[in-house]
Design a protein around this motif. Structure first.
Motif, mmCIF file in Angstrom:
data_model
loop_
_atom_site.group_PDB
_atom_site.id
_atom_site.type_symbol
_atom_site.label_atom_id
_atom_site.label_comp_id
_atom_site.label_asym_id
_atom_site.label_seq_id
_atom_site.Cartn_x
_atom_site.Cartn_y
_atom_site.Cartn_z
ATOM 1 N N GLY A 663 0.827 -1.198 0.000
ATOM 2 C CA GLY A 663 0.000 0.000 0.000
ATOM 3 C C GLY A 663 0.863 1.250 0.000
ATOM 4 N N SER A 664 0.198 2.402 0.113
ATOM 5 C CA SER A 664 0.918 3.673 0.058
ATOM 6 C C SER A 664 1.948 3.776 1.177
ATOM 7 N N ASN A 665 1.547 3.460 2.421
ATOM 8 C CA ASN A 665 2.467 3.607 3.551
ATOM 9 C C ASN A 665 3.627 2.622 3.472
ATOM 10 N N ASP A 666 3.312 1.351 3.206
ATOM 11 C CA ASP A 666 4.371 0.343 3.184
ATOM 12 C C ASP A 666 5.248 0.442 1.943
ATOM 13 N N GLY A 667 4.820 1.227 0.963
ATOM 14 C CA GLY A 667 5.671 1.501 -0.195
ATOM 15 C C GLY A 667 6.530 2.728 -0.021
ATOM 16 N N SER A 668 6.577 3.282 1.212
ATOM 17 C CA SER A 668 7.359 4.498 1.479
ATOM 18 C C SER A 668 8.832 4.292 1.147
ATOM 19 N N VAL A 669 9.444 5.345 0.645
ATOM 20 C CA VAL A 669 10.892 5.336 0.439
ATOM 21 C C VAL A 669 11.563 5.465 1.806
ATOM 22 N N ALA A 670 12.388 4.488 2.165
ATOM 23 C CA ALA A 670 13.126 4.514 3.425
ATOM 24 C C ALA A 670 14.614 4.371 3.118
ATOM 25 N N GLY A 688 5.121 0.465 8.113
ATOM 26 C CA GLY A 688 4.509 -0.240 9.228
ATOM 27 C C GLY A 688 5.303 -1.462 9.638
ATOM 28 N N VAL A 689 4.819 -2.117 10.709
ATOM 29 C CA VAL A 689 5.547 -3.251 11.274
ATOM 30 C C VAL A 689 5.594 -4.444 10.325
ATOM 31 N N ALA A 690 4.670 -4.513 9.352
ATOM 32 C CA ALA A 690 4.684 -5.645 8.429
ATOM 33 C C ALA A 690 5.910 -5.636 7.537
ATOM 34 N N HIS A 707 5.757 6.805 10.747
ATOM 35 C CA HIS A 707 4.319 7.109 10.843
ATOM 36 C C HIS A 707 3.970 7.899 12.104
ATOM 37 N N HIS A 708 4.827 8.884 12.436
ATOM 38 C CA HIS A 708 4.550 9.854 13.499
ATOM 39 C C HIS A 708 4.338 9.188 14.859
ATOM 40 N N GLY A 709 4.927 7.992 15.040
ATOM 41 C CA GLY A 709 4.789 7.314 16.330
ATOM 42 C C GLY A 709 3.487 6.575 16.493
ATOM 43 N N SER A 710 2.918 6.082 15.398
ATOM 44 C CA SER A 710 1.653 5.348 15.487
ATOM 45 C C SER A 710 1.875 3.956 16.055
ATOM 46 N N ARG A 711 0.785 3.323 16.451
ATOM 47 C CA ARG A 711 0.850 1.990 17.047
ATOM 48 C C ARG A 711 1.324 0.950 16.041
ATOM 49 N N GLY A 712 1.110 1.187 14.748
ATOM 50 C CA GLY A 712 1.447 0.204 13.732
ATOM 51 C C GLY A 712 2.842 0.333 13.178
ATOM 52 N N SER A 713 3.743 0.996 13.893
ATOM 53 C CA SER A 713 5.115 1.162 13.407
ATOM 54 C C SER A 713 6.086 1.010 14.575
ATOM 55 N N THR A 714 7.395 0.996 14.252
ATOM 56 C CA THR A 714 8.468 0.984 15.245
ATOM 57 C C THR A 714 8.336 -0.232 16.175
#
Length: 801
Positions: A663-670, A688-690, A707-714
């Motif tokens: 998806g858009s988030n998991d396709g982020s450039v890192a 995200g964590v996936a 993701h700004h410290g969301s529950r689904g990351s880090t």
């Protein structure tokens, strides 16, 4: 005031208010740099020294002052010292009075919790009586205009933001100088007793029948209401016409001239009525620094005439206005409007007389026998030249302030103002007339606005044209830069008055210019800037001379506020950025990508890096099209690729080669930032964590939390793998609960110091050894030693130079 001079020469005339005004300003400025406990001792010392010098009339100056007449200094110096002492004490009184009360009112007990507030609203500020007595700036949802009268507001009080980014506006100091404790974010309005003020009734007449842009312009120029300007504010600023939107001496002077002409048949009542009208105008529009300065000058001149002392000179009235202004409101010495207002008038008084005299000498009188059309052309040309000189003279002393505040200098401003100022001179009385007749009947105001409409449209068009003309980009100006420019401006005035030779002025310009150029920049070391863009991301990497990379540009998904134009672009300019080696858009969500539109439109860019295409995403398509239109090559990043920029290497760890399932988030450039061969920072976008377990990341210093410290990351696995010493969370006011406590706890348990941009403003990480960081809004610091990291290989990208 005349100062004794050397025998056989004429005495030096100095308007008596000038010397004490200079002394009072110096006292306030110096006292503001001292600790509060030291100010009384400093003032007493100045006072004792001034009295001692006053009595030691036989004291002689060293030969180093041979260019300055000693007798004049013997008179002026004690006056400067005594008034500087008084100015320091006046500053101390304000600090411990109004200033301290404004800061103390909004304690932690009242911040961050929604409650009911009771008080009187003037349409901008709530004069609260409960739950505490104080003043709060009202912020309405959707930018609506606050009601006036007795109100009950349900909302949340917050401290006003300071300068949270390089080049940012210190709104907290702006409000504190006006005795306002903070901001009130309103959710619900209950009007107890509505009150339609005279200003509101005037506003109805001023905007009657006008299109939105023209109505907003006229409200700003007539009664100082600037809330509805929108993009016009930036347009006029870019054209060098921002002074027309702020009530100033021009507006007051135009109204007084028209008012004086209207009272021409009442010779005895004319002066008292003009004075009364001046005071009423100040009460109507509010005591802004420029309005108070113009009104004080006008009232001083009227008083001088009424008392039979003749017409007071402009230098004397300006000095008296400055003296009164400093002692009545010493905090306003640090207000930009105050500084620009006085310096602009001082510039006209310094430069215009000798310039116009030289032009008149060279041109001479008009030859006898010119026909009417040639005479008309000559008069028009003379008026245009004079208008350009007035604009240049007003802008010269203020140039360093304008450049350092607005981060650019509109080169064509003097020429644009030649046309703009006369149009404004007609619009100001017409707008006020429309407001006055609108008090009687709105149809009458509509008739007046038939004449206003084409003139206002012409002024808006002129601003749009001026905004497209060349501008000289500038960065932040330090105190040394302001002093250097002041010295050059004074030398230029001395040359204009034949006190210095041009070669001397040129030599001084080279010395002060070379000095400022040779001094190291305020932020000269390679670093990372996590900019405060609210609920979004924007990071600037400065990794070598001229090597800069911007990662995301922030955005406001549910607002028309342009974060890119109002926050990111000014921050980059303040840091001296003129070219971006690369711009990386981690993904096309609005809070990351929207601000990049203004960035791509403003700066030259070597390479635009983005993730996989997002069909149907209008913002993604707009950015790609804009990059192509600007001639910027676009590259879709993939895991394993590397980008060399300056002394840094960016190793991309996401997205993978196959992105169809992301998806858009998991396709982020890192990517991982390596500097001096060491892994220093990891940037995750909204991953995200996936996806995190697949990232080939080394141990490093700094983690920009996903993701700004969301529950689904880090995830705990990522934190253990990276082992950051510093974790930065880019976050603003939000309803998502970001950052969630469990993510913050996870990071702190693993030894990371956690900083958020919401709490600390922009955060600067210096890429030295050891790595260090500082949050500019709070002054917080930390340090950690960079850890060794694994190497990697892949494609090497080269941005355009």
């Amino acid at each position: 005031m005349t100062a004794p001079d050397e025998p056989g020469t004429a005495p030096v005339f100095v308007p008596w208010p000038l010397v004490p005004a200079i002394g009072a300003c110096l006292g306030v400025v110096i006292a503001a740099q001292l600790k509060a406990a030291l100010v009384p001792a400093f003032a007493i010392g100045l006072c004792a020294l001034g009295i001692g010098l006053w009595w030691r009339a036989s004291w002689r100056w060293p030969h180093a002052f041979t260019g300055i007449r000693p007798a004049a200094l013997m008179v002026f110096l004690p006056v400067v010292l005594l008034t500087a002492s008084a100015g320091a004490l006046r500053w101390q009184a304000w600090q411990t009075g109004v200033g301290e009360r404004a800061r103390a009112q909004l304690t932690a007990d009242w911040v961050g919790e929604e409650r009911e507030w009771v008080g009187r609203s003037d349409g901008e500020v709530l004069h609260a009586t409960a739950p505490f007595e104080g003043r709060l700036a009202i912020v309405m949802p959707g930018g609506a205009r606050p009601p006036t009268g007795q109100v009950r507001l349900v909302g949340t009080a917050e401290a006003a933001p300071g300068a949270r980014n390089p080049g940012g506006f210190d709104y907290a100091a702006h409000l504190a100088r006006r005795g306002v404790a903070g901001q009130l974010f309103v959710r619900e309005v209950n009007v107890v007793r509505a009150r339609v003020s005279v200003t509101e009734r005037l506003a109805s007449g001023i905007r009657a029948g006008l299109p939105p842009d023209s109505a907003a312009l006229m409200l700003a120029m007539s009664i100082g209401r600037r809330d509805d300007l929108g993009d016009l504010r930036d347009t006029f600023g870019a054209a060098g016409m921002a002074h027309l939107l702020a009530l100033s001496g021009l507006h007051v002077g135009v109204l007084l001239v028209f008012f004086g002409k209207a009272l021409g048949r009442l010779p005895r009542a004319r002066l008292p009525l003009i004075a009364l009208g001046t005071a009423a105008f100040v009460a109507l529009v509010g005591p802004s620094p420029s309005v108070v300065r113009a009104a004080t000058m006008a009232l001083s001149a009227l008083a001088s005439t009424a008392l039979g002392a003749g017409r007071a000179g402009p230098t004397a009235t300006l000095s008296l206005a400055l003296l009164i202004g400093v002692f009545t409101a010493p905090q306003m010495v640090f207000d930009l409007g105050f500084q620009l207002s006085y310096l602009a008038v001082a510039g006209m008084l310094l430069y215009l007389p000798p310039w116009t005299e030289r032009i008149a000498t060279h041109i001479g009188p008009a030859p006898i026998g010119l026909d009417r059309w040639r005479r008309l052309v000559r008069v028009a040309g003379s008026a245009a030249v004079t208008g350009a000189l007035v604009s240049v003279a007003a802008q010269l002393p203020t140039l360093s302030l304008v450049a350092g505040t607005f981060l650019s200098v509109p080169l064509a401003s003097p020429l644009v103002n030649v046309l703009a100022v006369p149009i404004a001179g007609l619009l100001v009385p017409l707008g006020f007339l429309a407001g006055l007749v609108g008090l009687v009947a709105e149809p009458l105001a509509r008739m007046v606005n038939l004449a206003v409409m084409p003139l206002a449209g012409a002024l808006v068009w002129l601003a749009e044209v001026g905004a497209r003309l060349p501008r000289l980009a500038w960065g932040e100006v330090t105190a040394v830069g302001h002093v250097a420019w002041a010295l050059f401006a004074v030398a230029l005035a001395a040359w204009s008055r034949r006190r210095l030779r041009f070669a001397q002025v040129l030599a001084l310009g080279l010395v002060v210019g070379g000095t400022t150029y040779a001094l190291p920049a305020r932020y000269s070391q390679p670093d990372i800037w996590f900019l405060d863009v609210g609920q979004g991301d924007a990071v600037l990497l400065r990794v070598g001379p001229g090597a800069t990379v911007l990662v995301d540009g922030g955005g406001s998904p549910f607002s028309d506020y342009d974060v890119g134009a109002r926050v990111v672009v000014p921050a980059l300019r303040a840091l001296g950025v003129t070219h971006l080696s690369a711009v990386i858009n981690t993904h096309a969500d609005a809070d990351h990508a929207e601000g990049l539109i203004a960035v791509l439109e403003t700066f030259s860019v070597g390479l635009f890096i983005t993730g996989p295409p997002q069909p149907g995403n209008a913002l993604d398509e707009q950015l790609r099209a804009l990059a192509a239109a600007r001639g910027v090559p676009t590259h879709e990043a993939r895991r394993g690729e590397r980008l060399e920029v300056g002394d840094a290497l960016l190793e991309f760890v996401n997205p993978p080669a196959q992105t169809s399932q992301l998806g858009s988030n998991d396709g982020s450039v890192a990517f991982v930032l390596r500097y001096a061969g060491e892994a220093r920072a990891l940037f995750l976008g909204d991953l995200g964590v996936a996806v995190e377990p697949d990232l080939p990341v080394p141990p490093l210093d700094v983690l920009m939390v996903g993701h700004h410290g969301s529950r689904g990351s880090t995830s705990p696995e990522l934190v253990r793998a990276v082992g950051p010493r510093l974790a930065v969370i880019s976050v603003g006011r939000n309803t998502y609960g970001h950052p969630v406590p469990e993510v913050v706890e996870r990071l702190t348990e693993h030894g990371a110091q956690v900083l958020t941009t919401r709490e600390h403003g922009a955060i600067r990480v210096v890429l030295g050894t050891p790595t260090s960081w500082k949050a500019i809004a709070s002054g917080e610091r930390g340090a950690a030693v960079a850890a060794p990291s694994r190497g990697s290989a892949g494609t090497v990208l080269q941005p355009n130079r």
